[in-house]
Design a protein around this motif. Structure first.
Motif, PDB file in Angstrom:
ATOM      1  N   PRO A 162       0.819  -1.224   0.000  1.00 49.29           N
ATOM      2  CA  PRO A 162       0.000   0.000   0.000  1.00 49.29           C
ATOM      3  C   PRO A 162       0.850   1.269   0.000  1.00 49.29           C
ATOM      4  N   GLY A 163       1.978   1.259   0.714  1.00 51.23           N
ATOM      5  CA  GLY A 163       2.839   2.448   0.703  1.00 51.23           C
ATOM      6  C   GLY A 163       3.401   2.724  -0.679  1.00 51.23           C
ATOM      7  N   PHE A 164       3.744   1.661  -1.405  1.00 50.59           N
ATOM      8  CA  PHE A 164       4.262   1.829  -2.765  1.00 50.59           C
ATOM      9  C   PHE A 164       3.199   2.420  -3.685  1.00 50.59           C
ATOM     10  N   ILE A 165       1.960   1.942  -3.538  1.00 52.47           N
ATOM     11  CA  ILE A 165       0.871   2.468  -4.373  1.00 52.47           C
ATOM     12  C   ILE A 165       0.624   3.944  -4.082  1.00 52.47           C
ATOM     13  N   VAL A 166       0.639   4.314  -2.787  1.00 52.03           N
ATOM     14  CA  VAL A 166       0.417   5.719  -2.423  1.00 52.03           C
ATOM     15  C   VAL A 166       1.527   6.595  -2.995  1.00 52.03           C
ATOM     16  N   ALA A 167       2.783   6.127  -2.899  1.00 50.93           N
ATOM     17  CA  ALA A 167       3.896   6.914  -3.443  1.00 50.93           C
ATOM     18  C   ALA A 167       3.766   7.070  -4.954  1.00 50.93           C
ATOM     19  N   LEU A 168       3.356   6.002  -5.648  1.00 46.93           N
ATOM     20  CA  LEU A 168       3.176   6.078  -7.099  1.00 46.93           C
ATOM     21  C   LEU A 168       2.067   7.047  -7.461  1.00 46.93           C
ATOM     22  N   GLY A 169       0.944   6.995  -6.746  1.00 48.09           N
ATOM     23  CA  GLY A 169      -0.155   7.907  -7.013  1.00 48.09           C
ATOM     24  C   GLY A 169       0.230   9.347  -6.762  1.00 48.09           C
ATOM     25  N   ALA A 209       3.271  10.617  -6.954  1.00 45.32           N
ATOM     26  CA  ALA A 209       4.182  11.037  -8.025  1.00 45.32           C
ATOM     27  C   ALA A 209       3.412  11.314  -9.304  1.00 45.32           C
ATOM     28  N   GLN A 210       2.403  10.478  -9.617  1.00 46.36           N
ATOM     29  CA  GLN A 210       1.626  10.680 -10.828  1.00 46.36           C
ATOM     30  C   GLN A 210       0.828  11.970 -10.747  1.00 46.36           C
ATOM     31  N   THR A 211       0.238  12.238  -9.570  1.00 43.84           N
ATOM     32  CA  THR A 211      -0.514  13.472  -9.405  1.00 43.84           C
ATOM     33  C   THR A 211       0.390  14.681  -9.552  1.00 43.84           C
ATOM     34  N   GLY A 267      -7.627  13.134  -9.447  1.00 39.82           N
ATOM     35  CA  GLY A 267      -7.864  11.827  -8.866  1.00 39.82           C
ATOM     36  C   GLY A 267      -6.712  11.383  -7.983  1.00 39.82           C
ATOM     37  N   GLY A 268      -6.540  10.097  -7.865  1.00 45.32           N
ATOM     38  CA  GLY A 268      -5.484   9.536  -7.036  1.00 45.32           C
ATOM     39  C   GLY A 268      -5.671   8.042  -6.900  1.00 45.32           C
ATOM     40  N   VAL A 269      -5.069   7.482  -5.876  1.00 43.08           N
ATOM     41  CA  VAL A 269      -5.141   6.038  -5.665  1.00 43.08           C
ATOM     42  C   VAL A 269      -6.569   5.592  -5.407  1.00 43.08           C
ATOM     43  N   PHE A 270      -7.319   6.406  -4.674  1.00 46.33           N
ATOM     44  CA  PHE A 270      -8.685   6.024  -4.298  1.00 46.33           C
ATOM     45  C   PHE A 270      -9.712   6.537  -5.304  1.00 46.33           C
ATOM     46  N   ASN A 271      -9.252   7.206  -6.349  1.00 45.42           N
ATOM     47  CA  ASN A 271     -10.167   7.683  -7.388  1.00 45.42           C
ATOM     48  C   ASN A 271      -9.505   7.487  -8.756  1.00 45.42           C
ATOM     49  N   PRO A 272      -9.277   6.230  -9.156  1.00 43.58           N
ATOM     50  CA  PRO A 272      -8.548   5.993 -10.406  1.00 43.58           C
ATOM     51  C   PRO A 272      -9.306   6.462 -11.643  1.00 43.58           C
ATOM     52  N   GLY A 273     -10.646   6.541 -11.581  1.00 43.13           N
ATOM     53  CA  GLY A 273     -11.411   6.992 -12.739  1.00 43.13           C
ATOM     54  C   GLY A 273     -11.043   8.407 -13.134  1.00 43.13           C
ATOM     55  N   VAL A 275      -7.557   8.601 -14.798  1.00 42.23           N
ATOM     56  CA  VAL A 275      -7.522   8.241 -16.213  1.00 42.23           C
ATOM     57  C   VAL A 275      -8.128   9.351 -17.064  1.00 42.23           C
ATOM     58  N   LEU A 276      -9.296   9.876 -16.637  1.00 38.85           N
ATOM     59  CA  LEU A 276      -9.945  10.933 -17.408  1.00 38.85           C
ATOM     60  C   LEU A 276      -9.072  12.176 -17.494  1.00 38.85           C
ATOM     61  N   SER A 277      -8.479  12.557 -16.362  1.00 40.61           N
ATOM     62  CA  SER A 277      -7.641  13.759 -16.364  1.00 40.61           C
ATOM     63  C   SER A 277      -6.405  13.568 -17.226  1.00 40.61           C
ATOM     64  N   LEU A 278      -5.873  12.341 -17.251  1.00 34.46           N
ATOM     65  CA  LEU A 278      -4.707  12.081 -18.095  1.00 34.46           C
ATOM     66  C   LEU A 278      -5.060  12.233 -19.570  1.00 34.46           C
ATOM     67  N   LEU A 279      -6.197  11.689 -19.985  1.00 37.46           N
ATOM     68  CA  LEU A 279      -6.621  11.832 -21.372  1.00 37.46           C
ATOM     69  C   LEU A 279      -6.881  13.285 -21.733  1.00 37.46           C
ATOM     70  N   ILE A 280      -7.521  14.005 -20.810  1.00 37.07           N
ATOM     71  CA  ILE A 280      -7.787  15.426 -21.064  1.00 37.07           C
ATOM     72  C   ILE A 280      -6.481  16.194 -21.170  1.00 37.07           C
ATOM     73  N   SER A 281      -5.485  15.842 -20.346  1.00 38.53           N
ATOM     74  CA  SER A 281      -4.204  16.544 -20.379  1.00 38.53           C
ATOM     75  C   SER A 281      -3.500  16.337 -21.719  1.00 38.53           C
ATOM     76  N   VAL A 282      -3.601  15.130 -22.260  1.00 40.17           N
ATOM     77  CA  VAL A 282      -2.977  14.872 -23.566  1.00 40.17           C
ATOM     78  C   VAL A 282      -3.651  15.708 -24.644  1.00 40.17           C
ATOM     79  N   LEU A 283      -4.988  15.721 -24.654  1.00 42.34           N
ATOM     80  CA  LEU A 283      -5.708  16.533 -25.631  1.00 42.34           C
ATOM     81  C   LEU A 283      -5.392  18.010 -25.456  1.00 42.34           C
ATOM     82  N   PHE A 284      -5.309  18.449 -24.202  1.00 39.84           N
ATOM     83  CA  PHE A 284      -5.034  19.857 -23.934  1.00 39.84           C
ATOM     84  C   PHE A 284      -3.642  20.256 -24.421  1.00 39.84           C
TER      85      PHE A 284
END
Length: 758
Positions: A6-13, A15-17, A53-59, A62-71
């Motif tokens: 769980p600590g690894f997942i939180v750190a990854l989330g 960093a992604q955010t 989003g984040g670890v507890f809101n993966p939806g 994903v949506l924000s990542l797609l929007i960021s690419v389009l933006f």
């Protein structure tokens, strides 16, 4: 693991955010353009405020990542689309090479515009005056004298500073640009425009209309600038590069709808982003088209400015083509100034319309995106039509002036006709749709096109290459069976005759039943090789007398082989069919009845491959042993060495055992040995196939057949400069065997050799 994972997942989330939030920083790839909107915010600093989003809101992640690419893509298109027209109309690019061009023009003038040149040209012009007087064309003589006088007066003024009217800070191009800016500024509500300042204002308006407003509609479903407090909050948040500050600003200014849209990314925003991306692409295309036209007009003016040096130095004094050329050069400079003014006015009207469209959008998100993209497409077409009209007007004015000079009567220039030296300038050069189709048909049927495409007739027609390949195969078959076959059409009757030939071979060579399954396999293989299709093979077999079930099984095998053939990119088509037939044969190894029609199809394909490589190369015993050693351990380097020697290369250390001792390879030795290797490989494939057919349940025989086919595939690839791949090899079946490969009995090899010329 319960603690670390769980600590690894939180750190990854986290960093992604953080990485996604970094999009808010100014874009270093776009900041150099320095495009700012009406509020002073750089387009490169724009951001899309959303819930990452984040670890507890993966939806949302994903949506924000797609929007960021389009933006990110949209921001590049919009910034470039706004920068291109403004940078073009600023003429900063023209200042980079104005000084060298002026120097070249001055040096050219010093070489061309000499008193001797002018006196010579005036003498030639005086000859035409005398000729007109002798012929009684007094009006034309007077007009020629007046033209020479005007050229003598204006020539020194122009030649004193050539290209000054084009490249100077107050030249025709700049004056036309300033006029267009003034009109465009008036259309946008500025009654006292200053051309030096209005261009920056137009750029800011374009950034707001094409960047700021669409982004707000995309992000918040409406334009938040309609409320001053929300406008200030959005501006402050974007300039600070903080998405959270933008969202909090929307909440604090009372725009709860904007705050909700920013805090809840949706699939609808992705769809809106795609539409907006298309609209931005149209904006960039429009800006690029307009910029190219402006630069083209400026460079054309420079070209005609250089041409006018020749005109005023000599051409304007000589009646006819040279005078017309001088007139066109002068007229083009003035039309270029009008072109600058008209293009900028067009841009101003276009910007005013789109700005009003985005301001009135309010909640109609999809409508404004679609209408905006359609308007941009229409604007490109209208700008293209406008450019054509300006080109036509340039030629029309030049033709009228030239006609007035050459006719000797200014009033007569209003009629039709073309002046000397205008050529086809006044005609329409664009082809209609029907003319374009006719031109394409002519190109397709041209013999030059056929030569360029390697003998493909009607190369632009659908399936032209496949049809040509079938025709070439048909001629090869005709050559094999005699001249009388060349005129046979490949219908059912002809295919039936070819199938009858194939079944006859099976009867003579293998003792097959005349209408049995093996004869049907040979008949189907021959029909396919004669240009038939798998769908017509059944009819050919029925035409030659085979029963329904036998014909259906044989044609089904050929259809399966053809389907597998698509994955076998071998240079030799006959060998490719052997590989495909072998794969088909081994697919059902463990099923009952597997050695029936599929094995017969393999035997027919192997015979066809052997028939295409019949042998007939007699070698000394030493070379035969050399070839057998190669087949026992084939290598690509050995084939390349033989080909190099056969092409006249140095044999080097390559030798073979002759009866008189060691002997180096000659060119003839290499050619004949390479041919022997090809034929011997085909012979072994056929012998191994016959050996398998003698006992299809013996897996040792199948292994030997597979090895011989793979060796033949490798040799075929190497001889054609290709590397061996798994696509051209026969994959092993599920049953494996680690024992050494069994050798083909000598009697099967001898039988295959005896059937060489059958």
């Amino acid at each position: 693991m319960l603690v670390i994972f769980p600590g690894f997942i939180v750190a990854l989330g986290t960093a992604q955010t953080s990485a996604l939030t970094a999009v808010a920083a100014p874009n270093s790839a776009l900041s150099w353009m320095d495009i700012k909107d009406t509020s002073g915010v750089q387009l490169s600093s724009y951001l899309f405020a959303t819930n990452r989003g984040g670890v507890f809101n993966p939806g949302n992640t994903v949506l924000s990542l797609l929007i960021s690419v389009l933006f990110a893509i949209w921001l590049v298109l919009v910034t470039t689309g706004v920068w291109l027209p403004s940078q073009t109309f600023d003429f900063g690019w023209l200042n980079m090479f104005s000084a060298p061009l002026r120097g070249v023009a001055t040096n050219l003038t010093a070489q061309i515009a000499t008193p001797l040149m002018m006196a010579t040209a005036a003498a030639i012009g005086a000859f035409f005056v005398g000729w007109f007087i002798v012929r009684g064309y007094h009006a034309k003589a007077v007009m020629q004298v007046l033209t020479m006088v005007v050229a003598a007066i204006l020539g020194p003024l122009f030649l004193a500073a050539p290209l000054a009217e084009v490249l100077s800070s107050d030249g025709l191009l700049v004056q036309g640009r300033d006029l267009g800016i003034s009109v465009a500024a008036g259309l946008n509500g500025n009654n006292n425009p200053n051309p030096s300042q209005t261009m920056a204002q137009m750029q800011a308006d374009m950034a707001t209309n094409f960047g700021r407003y669409p982004l707000q509609v995309w992000n918040f479903n409406h334009i938040v600038d309609n409320q001053p407090s929300c406008k200030a909050a959005w501006t402050a948040g974007v300039m600070a590069g903080d998405e959270d500050r933008v969202k909090d600003g929307m909440k604090s200014c009372g725009d709860s709808a904007a705050y909700s849209a920013a805090n809840n990314p949706s699939v609808g925003q992705i769809g809106a982003g795609i539409l907006l991306l298309f609209s931005a692409g149209m904006l960039l295309l429009f800006g690029a088209y307009l910029s190219v036209k402006v630069v083209w007009a400026a460079l054309d003016t420079i070209y005609y400015g250089f041409a006018a040096i020749f005109g005023f130095a000599a051409g304007a004094f000589v009646y006819g083509v040279t005078q017309t050329f001088t007139v066109r050069s002068v007229v083009h400079g003035f039309v270029a100034a009008a072109r600058m003014a008209i293009f900028i006015m067009f841009l101003g009207i276009y910007e005013l319309f789109l700005g009003s469209l985005f301001q009135q959008a309010r909640g109609q998100v999809m409508a404004v995106f679609v209408i905006g993209a359609l308007v941009e497409i229409v604007a490109i077409l209208q700008a293209r039509r406008l450019s054509r009209g300006l080109d036509s007007s340039n030629d029309w004015i030049s033709n009228r002036f030239a006609m007035a000079i050459q006719s000797g009567n200014a009033k007569s220039s209003g009629g039709g006709g073309t002046a000397l030296g205008m050529g086809q300038a006044s005609s329409r050069n664009a082809m209609s749709g029907l003319a374009m189709f006719a031109a394409a048909s002519t190109i397709s049927g041209s013999p030059i096109t056929a030569w360029a495409t390697g003998g493909i007739r009607d190369a632009l027609m659908p399936n032209a290459f496949a049809k040509s390949r079938a025709d070439k195969l048909g001629w090869a078959i005709a050559g094999e069976f005699g001249e009388e076959m060349q005129n046979i059409h490949y219908d059912r009757r002809a295919l039936g005759e070819f199938a009858e030939r194939g079944s006859g071979r099976a009867v003579r060579i293998h003792g097959a039943q005349p209408r049995g399954q093996l004869a049907a396999a040979f008949a189907a293989e021959q029909a396919m090789a004669s240009g038939g299709a798998p769908t017509s093979t059944y009819a050919a077999l029925r035409k030659s007398g085979f029963g329904h079930n036998i014909a259906l099984r044989a044609s089904s095998v050929q259809s399966d082989i053809t389907e597998l053939l698509k994955a076998d990119p071998l240079p030799s088509e006959h060998l490719a069919r052997v590989v495909a037939a072998s794969r088909l044969f081994e697919q059902d190894y463990e099923h009952p009845g597997w050695s029936g029609p599929k094995l017969d199809g393999l035997r027919a394909a192997a015979y066809k491959f052997r028939r295409n490589n019949p042998g007939g190369v007699n070698l000394p015993r030493g070379l035969v042993e050399e070839g057998e050693r190669f087949l026992a351990n084939p290598t690509q380097q050995y084939i390349h060495t033989l080909q190099k020697i056969a092409q006249g290369g140095d044999p080097g250390a390559s030798t073979w055992m002759h009866r008189d001792g060691v002997r180096p390879f000659s060119k003839r030795d290499a050619e004949r040995l390479e041919k022997w290797i090809t034929n011997e490989s085909a012979l072994r494939v056929q012998a191994a196939t016959d050996w398998v057919a003698d006992n299809p349940t013996d897996f040792q025989r199948i292994r030997r057949l597979r090895e011989e086919i793979n060796v033949a595939s490798d040799i075929n690839n190497w001889q054609n400069g290709k590397a061996s791949t798994g696509q051209t090899a026969v994959a092993p079946p599920h049953v494996s065997d680690t024992r050494p490969l069994a050798e083909i009995p000598a009697d099967f090899i001898r039988a295959a050799q005896e059937r060489r010329m059958t």
